[in-house]
Design a protein around this motif. Structure first.
Motif, PDB file in Angstrom:
ATOM      1  N   GLY A  37      -0.467-125.273   1.127  1.00 23.64           N
ATOM      2  CA  GLY A  37      -0.502-124.669  -0.161  1.00 23.64           C
ATOM      3  C   GLY A  37      -1.393-123.593  -0.396  1.00 23.64           C
ATOM      4  N   LEU A  38      -2.541-123.495   0.481  1.00 28.86           N
ATOM      5  CA  LEU A  38      -3.397-122.383   0.334  1.00 28.86           C
ATOM      6  C   LEU A  38      -2.669-120.991   1.102  1.00 28.86           C
ATOM      7  N   ILE A  39      -1.932-121.164   2.311  1.00 27.66           N
ATOM      8  CA  ILE A  39      -1.243-120.329   2.752  1.00 27.66           C
ATOM      9  C   ILE A  39      -0.133-119.876   1.884  1.00 27.66           C
ATOM     10  N   LEU A  40       0.590-120.590   1.163  1.00 21.19           N
ATOM     11  CA  LEU A  40       1.596-120.401   0.285  1.00 21.19           C
ATOM     12  C   LEU A  40       1.121-119.466  -1.102  1.00 21.19           C
ATOM     13  N   PHE A  41      -0.119-119.849  -1.408  1.00 19.67           N
ATOM     14  CA  PHE A  41      -0.792-119.173  -2.297  1.00 19.67           C
ATOM     15  C   PHE A  41      -1.091-117.738  -1.816  1.00 19.67           C
ATOM     16  N   ALA A  42      -1.717-117.558  -0.551  1.00 18.84           N
ATOM     17  CA  ALA A  42      -1.947-116.468  -0.023  1.00 18.84           C
ATOM     18  C   ALA A  42      -0.687-115.448   0.187  1.00 18.84           C
ATOM     19  N   SER A  43       0.346-115.937   0.245  1.00 17.29           N
ATOM     20  CA  SER A  43       1.511-115.264   0.411  1.00 17.29           C
ATOM     21  C   SER A  43       2.023-114.627  -0.894  1.00 17.29           C
ATOM     22  N   LEU A  44       1.592-114.864  -1.840  1.00 14.48           N
ATOM     23  CA  LEU A  44       1.998-114.490  -3.168  1.00 14.48           C
ATOM     24  C   LEU A  44       1.319-113.116  -3.379  1.00 14.48           C
ATOM     25  N   GLY A  45       0.071-112.887  -2.349  1.00 14.60           N
ATOM     26  CA  GLY A  45      -0.485-111.455  -2.473  1.00 14.60           C
ATOM     27  C   GLY A  45       0.268-110.443  -1.538  1.00 14.60           C
ATOM     28  N   PHE A  46       1.209-111.025  -0.779  1.00 18.00           N
ATOM     29  CA  PHE A  46       1.803-109.964  -0.048  1.00 18.00           C
ATOM     30  C   PHE A  46       3.098-109.235  -0.637  1.00 18.00           C
ATOM     31  N   GLY A  47       3.223-108.039  -0.252  1.00 17.98           N
ATOM     32  CA  GLY A  47       4.299-107.244  -1.089  1.00 17.98           C
ATOM     33  C   GLY A  47       5.033-106.486   0.049  1.00 17.98           C
ATOM     34  N   ALA A  48       6.370-106.721  -0.319  1.00 18.31           N
ATOM     35  CA  ALA A  48       7.211-106.025   0.628  1.00 18.31           C
ATOM     36  C   ALA A  48       8.168-104.979  -0.120  1.00 18.31           C
ATOM     37  N   ASP A  49       7.748-103.988  -0.395  1.00 16.19           N
ATOM     38  CA  ASP A  49       8.524-103.030  -1.178  1.00 16.19           C
ATOM     39  C   ASP A  49       9.590-102.339  -0.107  1.00 16.19           C
ATOM     40  N   GLU A  50       8.902-102.192   0.891  1.00 18.64           N
ATOM     41  CA  GLU A  50       9.750-101.237   1.881  1.00 18.64           C
ATOM     42  C   GLU A  50       9.783-102.109   3.129  1.00 18.64           C
ATOM     43  N   PRO A  51      10.512-102.171   4.355  1.00 15.71           N
ATOM     44  CA  PRO A  51      10.350-103.177   5.267  1.00 15.71           C
ATOM     45  C   PRO A  51       9.358-102.523   6.258  1.00 15.71           C
ATOM     46  N   GLN A  52       8.806-103.437   6.703  1.00  9.59           N
ATOM     47  CA  GLN A  52       7.439-103.035   7.876  1.00  9.59           C
ATOM     48  C   GLN A  52       7.970-103.788   9.104  1.00  9.59           C
ATOM     49  N   PHE A  53       7.725-103.225  10.089  1.00 10.15           N
ATOM     50  CA  PHE A  53       7.820-103.361  11.447  1.00 10.15           C
ATOM     51  C   PHE A  53       6.777-103.762  12.239  1.00 10.15           C
ATOM     52  N   ALA A  54       6.994-104.837  13.273  1.00  4.97           N
ATOM     53  CA  ALA A  54       6.052-104.976  14.235  1.00  4.97           C
ATOM     54  C   ALA A  54       6.489-105.401  15.660  1.00  4.97           C
ATOM     55  N   PHE A  55       5.747-105.264  16.708  1.00  6.78           N
ATOM     56  CA  PHE A  55       6.124-105.706  18.102  1.00  6.78           C
ATOM     57  C   PHE A  55       7.449-104.930  18.429  1.00  6.78           C
ATOM     58  N   LEU A  62       7.621-122.583   3.215  1.00  2.00           N
ATOM     59  CA  LEU A  62       6.125-122.979   3.134  1.00  2.00           C
ATOM     60  C   LEU A  62       6.201-124.251   1.886  1.00  2.00           C
ATOM     61  N   LEU A  63       7.021-123.850   1.060  1.00  2.00           N
ATOM     62  CA  LEU A  63       7.338-125.047  -0.134  1.00  2.00           C
ATOM     63  C   LEU A  63       7.770-126.155   0.341  1.00  2.00           C
ATOM     64  N   ALA A  64       8.884-125.939   1.264  1.00  2.00           N
ATOM     65  CA  ALA A  64       9.423-127.335   1.805  1.00  2.00           C
ATOM     66  C   ALA A  64       8.684-127.993   2.743  1.00  2.00           C
ATOM     67  N   ALA A  65       7.790-127.349   3.544  1.00  2.00           N
ATOM     68  CA  ALA A  65       6.725-127.919   4.401  1.00  2.00           C
ATOM     69  C   ALA A  65       5.761-128.766   3.574  1.00  2.00           C
ATOM     70  N   LEU A  66       5.287-127.962   2.663  1.00  2.00           N
ATOM     71  CA  LEU A  66       4.415-128.562   1.523  1.00  2.00           C
ATOM     72  C   LEU A  66       4.945-129.937   1.082  1.00  2.00           C
ATOM     73  N   LEU A  67       6.110-130.066   0.635  1.00  2.00           N
ATOM     74  CA  LEU A  67       6.812-131.374   0.101  1.00  2.00           C
ATOM     75  C   LEU A  67       6.868-132.411   1.185  1.00  2.00           C
ATOM     76  N   VAL A  68       7.354-131.881   2.465  1.00  2.00           N
ATOM     77  CA  VAL A  68       7.574-132.651   3.474  1.00  2.00           C
ATOM     78  C   VAL A  68       6.247-133.498   4.170  1.00  2.00           C
ATOM     79  N   LEU A  69       5.190-132.683   3.981  1.00  2.00           N
ATOM     80  CA  LEU A  69       3.787-133.038   4.155  1.00  2.00           C
ATOM     81  C   LEU A  69       3.456-134.155   3.462  1.00  2.00           C
ATOM     82  N   LEU A  70       3.729-133.906   2.061  1.00  2.00           N
ATOM     83  CA  LEU A  70       3.356-134.927   0.847  1.00  2.00           C
ATOM     84  C   LEU A  70       3.931-136.147   1.049  1.00  2.00           C
ATOM     85  N   LEU A  71       5.373-136.176   1.463  1.00  2.00           N
ATOM     86  CA  LEU A  71       6.019-137.189   1.572  1.00  2.00           C
ATOM     87  C   LEU A  71       5.883-137.886   2.825  1.00  2.00           C
ATOM     88  N   SER A  72       5.378-137.295   3.733  1.00  2.00           N
ATOM     89  CA  SER A  72       5.346-137.894   5.034  1.00  2.00           C
ATOM     90  C   SER A  72       3.955-138.669   5.084  1.00  2.00           C
TER      91      SER A  72
END
Length: 196
Positions: free
Chosen positions: A43-61, A79-89
């Motif tokens: 959930g915290l990682i999902l919240f942190a992902s909201l701070g990411f912006g992808a206006d134009e593609p960025q490449f790595a490696f 991330l949302l699906a994994a959050l639900l799976v972990l809560l159900l598990s």
């Protein structure tokens, strides 16, 4: 190398490894609750992902990894699906006799593979991330070792997964043999030459 682009995947892997370490000092009666810890981390990682912006593609490696709006959307979806799976598990955890922290950690490792696959811009990265997902799923499928149906499902999944991986590698080899390229961007550029 732009390591900040893969920070979400690094956080998920770190959460999985941290969960395994926390399990060492957790009393047996509280191990079931580690699912809530894993869900909180996701959930915290999902919240942190909201701070990411992808206006134009960025490449790595070397262009193998791309972070754009579509990849970010699927990362958040996984991330949302994994959050639900972990809560159900957590409710399912009573049926697992041993290794409950490993069960939750495998879910997180499969999640990291899914997130890498969402950003794959090269067949080699797509294959490696796909294998990370499927190896975790093989183990999760046969996790209840005392149940014959679980072991049978795991073996069947392993055979089918191995066969499908072989077909995928064969297809990738055909594409590379024809074009000499594995990168999706480069393949898109040369595709019109091979369409005729």
């Amino acid at each position: 190398m732009n390591y900040s682009l893969i920070s979400l995947e690094i956080l998920v892997i770190a959460a999985g490894l941290g969960l395994l370490l926390v399990d060492l000092w957790t009393p047996p009666e509280l191990k079931r609750k580690l699912g809530y810890v894993a869900a909180g981390a996701v959930g915290l990682i999902l919240f942190a992902s909201l701070g990411f912006g992808a206006d134009e593609p960025q490449f790595a490696f070397g262009g193998m990894y791309v972070m754009d709006g579509l990849a970010l959307f699927f990362k958040r979806l996984f991330l949302l699906a994994a959050l639900l799976v972990l809560l159900l598990s957590v409710e399912f955890a009573d049926r697992i006799e041993a290794g409950i922290a490993e069960f939750y950690a495998l879910i997180l490792f499969a999640l990291s593979g899914m997130m890498m696959a969402a950003s794959a811009n090269d067949f080699s990265l797509l294959f490696v991330s796909g294998e990370l997902i499927t190896v975790a799923f093989y183990i999760l499928t046969s996790f209840q070792r005392r149940h014959l149906a679980s072991l049978e499902a795991g073996v069947k999944y392993l055979i089918l997964g191995g066969l499908s991986s072989a077909f995928l590698v064969y297809g990738i080899a055909l594409i590379f043999g024809t074009t000499g390229k594995l990168n999706f961007t480069e393949l898109a550029a040369v595709a019109p030459d091979f369409a005729n």
